[in-house]
Design an enzyme around this catalytic site. Sequence first.
Site, PDB file in Angstrom:
ATOM      1  N   GLU A 338     -28.540 -19.142 -17.035  1.00 29.50           N
ATOM      2  CA  GLU A 338     -29.669 -20.360 -17.388  1.00 29.50           C
ATOM      3  C   GLU A 338     -29.195 -21.668 -17.041  1.00 29.50           C
ATOM      4  OE1 GLU A 338     -30.166 -20.144 -21.405  1.00 29.50           O
ATOM      5  OE2 GLU A 338     -31.551 -19.801 -21.410  1.00 29.50           O
ATOM      6  N   CYS A 429     -35.428 -22.640 -28.358  1.00 25.97           N
ATOM      7  CA  CYS A 429     -35.300 -23.868 -27.876  1.00 25.97           C
ATOM      8  C   CYS A 429     -36.319 -24.490 -27.646  1.00 25.97           C
ATOM      9  CB  CYS A 429     -33.668 -23.372 -27.320  1.00 25.97           C
ATOM     10  SG  CYS A 429     -34.113 -23.043 -25.372  1.00 25.97           S
TER      11      CYS A 429
HETATM   12 ZN   LIG Z   1     -35.124 -24.275 -23.916  1.00 23.28          ZN
END
Ligand SMILES: [Zn+2]
Length: 700
Positions: A338, A429
């Site tokens: 990420e 998230c």
């Molecule tokens: Zn996220």
Amino acid sequence: MTMRVMRSAIFLSAFFLCRLSLSSGADRKRDYPITPVPFTSVKITDGFWAPRIETNRRVTIPAIFRKCEETGRIDNFAIAGGLLEGEYKGERYNDTDVYKTIEGASYSLMVHPDPVLERYLDGVIVKITAAQEPDGYLYTPRTASPQELQPGIGAERWAELAISHELYNAGHLYEAATAHFLATGKRSLLDVALKNADLVARTFGAESGKRQGFPGHQEIELALVKLYRLTGKTSYLDLARYFLDQRGHGVKLVQYPPGNRFAIYNDATQIQAHKPVLEQDEAVGHAVRLTYMASGLADIAALTGDRAYFDAVRKLWENVVGKKMYLTGGVGSRHDRERFGENYELPNLTGYLETCASIGMALWNHRMFLLTGEAAYLDVMERVMYNGVLSGVSLDGTLFFYPNPLESDGKYRFNKGRAGRAPWFGVACCPGNVSRFLPSVPGYVYATRDDVLFVNLFITGAAMIDLGGKAVRVTQETRYPWDGTVRITVDPENKAEFALHVRVPGWARNRPVPTDLYRFAEKGDPEVLIRVNGKAVGMSLENGFARIRRVWKKGDRVEVIFPMDARRVVAHPSVKDDEGFVAVERGPLVYCAEGADNSGRALNIVLPDSAPLRPVEKGDLLDGLVVLTADALAADPAAVTRVGETEAKDAAADDEEEAPPASRRRLAPGAGLTPHPLVLIPYYAWAHRGDGEMTVWLFN
Ligand SMILES: [Zn+2]
């Protein structure tokens, strides 16, 4: 009371509640030189944002709470608190999905009272309170299961901070608690947060006898600043600064064996701990963490006046906005970990652009504006709000993107195992983050500094503004982003001299971004018109704002007309993935071609320079929008190929993630071309009509 009177009474009480609670921290010396007008004082009633904020309230927030219940995220608190028998379920950061949604629900309550939602929050907060250990510690995985569940969740507190998320979770607790207190006046969650923050402040710090360390995932820094603002307690501000300062000073990370999912944390760059923060000049590692860290740096620069923090955060900003930002304002090129890629590494098909990182870009750039007064930062903020953030949630509020790539072939399952939107994720998230960002949007519209009133965004609605003790009501009427005419009415309580600074977006001044990363392909001659009470006024630009200083009286009207021509954009030649391509923007919106409007294909479309782009209003398409049409060309799909290296499969990915394919698209020379009636839609609205091809960048 009529509905209207009641609404305005609530509106005003929220306005004063916010002011009162902020004044409790009034002994502080310094803050941002520019103060945002709180979203509780700004009522949005437009046709673009207001329906999405309402959908967020009615659909998204309840849907996320339901998912939090179904997946054990709320039970985890009850189990840790001894209210329920059972075992902790899920990942070590699952508490934050509950916190973020409480934050979003609280923002929503501030402008839209809802007794049912408020009671629901009370019930969840009882469980959170029960989960807190007597000294203030709150981290349900460890409290519920004191045996080692996974690295970072063992018997010892704070033992593996790089991966444990104890402090990250605490940060989201503080943000939720602050919002809940401001919304309801209740201290229930705030007391939990303060007790936890006091424990963290007793535990960590430079003083001898205290534990040294810093969180692997930034978040607590900016959250501690919120608690400091609310309480005036300097230990919270000092701790925020301490956590930032600790990064990169001889950190020894636990080394996990290759193949272990935690091996990604063997490398300090992943968590921005490879160098002291003040020496970091390139954005590396996990993208969301970097944007939260940068927001914290801006906070410290503002609240301490220490120039070094500003210089550091500005260097990171120049790198991100100059070399690592996508046209949608999103960041994070790689699925793998990420994270950010190299400079100018901006693959489209396999770009990651996590929704949370887009939100982080908005939070960071807003702070940069509050620090400097420069509209360039708001240009980036607006870009990411209208494009990179908004794409993250479906129009009906039930489906989400985690990554937000600028291209899809309809096959590569970029979205955690899907080639389209998903109702939920194992790591969830992003939905909660969207749910808290949307209701806070009204807070980005206006700001003040002494007797200057900034109009930053163009959204129909009304605001009650305290301008250095003068009460001013400002209303906006506009069909932005579809139309460039904005009518602003200024109603000071009493006649008064002050300055109105109206942002003139970079895209209306031949500068789509404040760096050379993207530019308009053709030199335009955009003209921005400003009239005050019907009379044209010359534009005096300062830091990207048109300044209008005068003695204002009730009913004064300002009309601003931005040119809304569709413009072609090209990327810096170093962005190899965009070489030979052109993108299209209109106003603040980035457009894309989707198969659904283009006979099932998008990746073979060629947009010649000479083809005019025509806006067409489509009230019935995708909740109503303006499409762009052009007489374009289509290549034989067989002439479209992919080149370049493929990225490794994400070392930390869940099983649903597949290795990304080669991303770079090329058109074989001499490919046969046939006429194609092109239809472009705003990027945020893609992926509502089945999986299929989509691209922002068109062959040129
Ligand atoms: Zn996220």
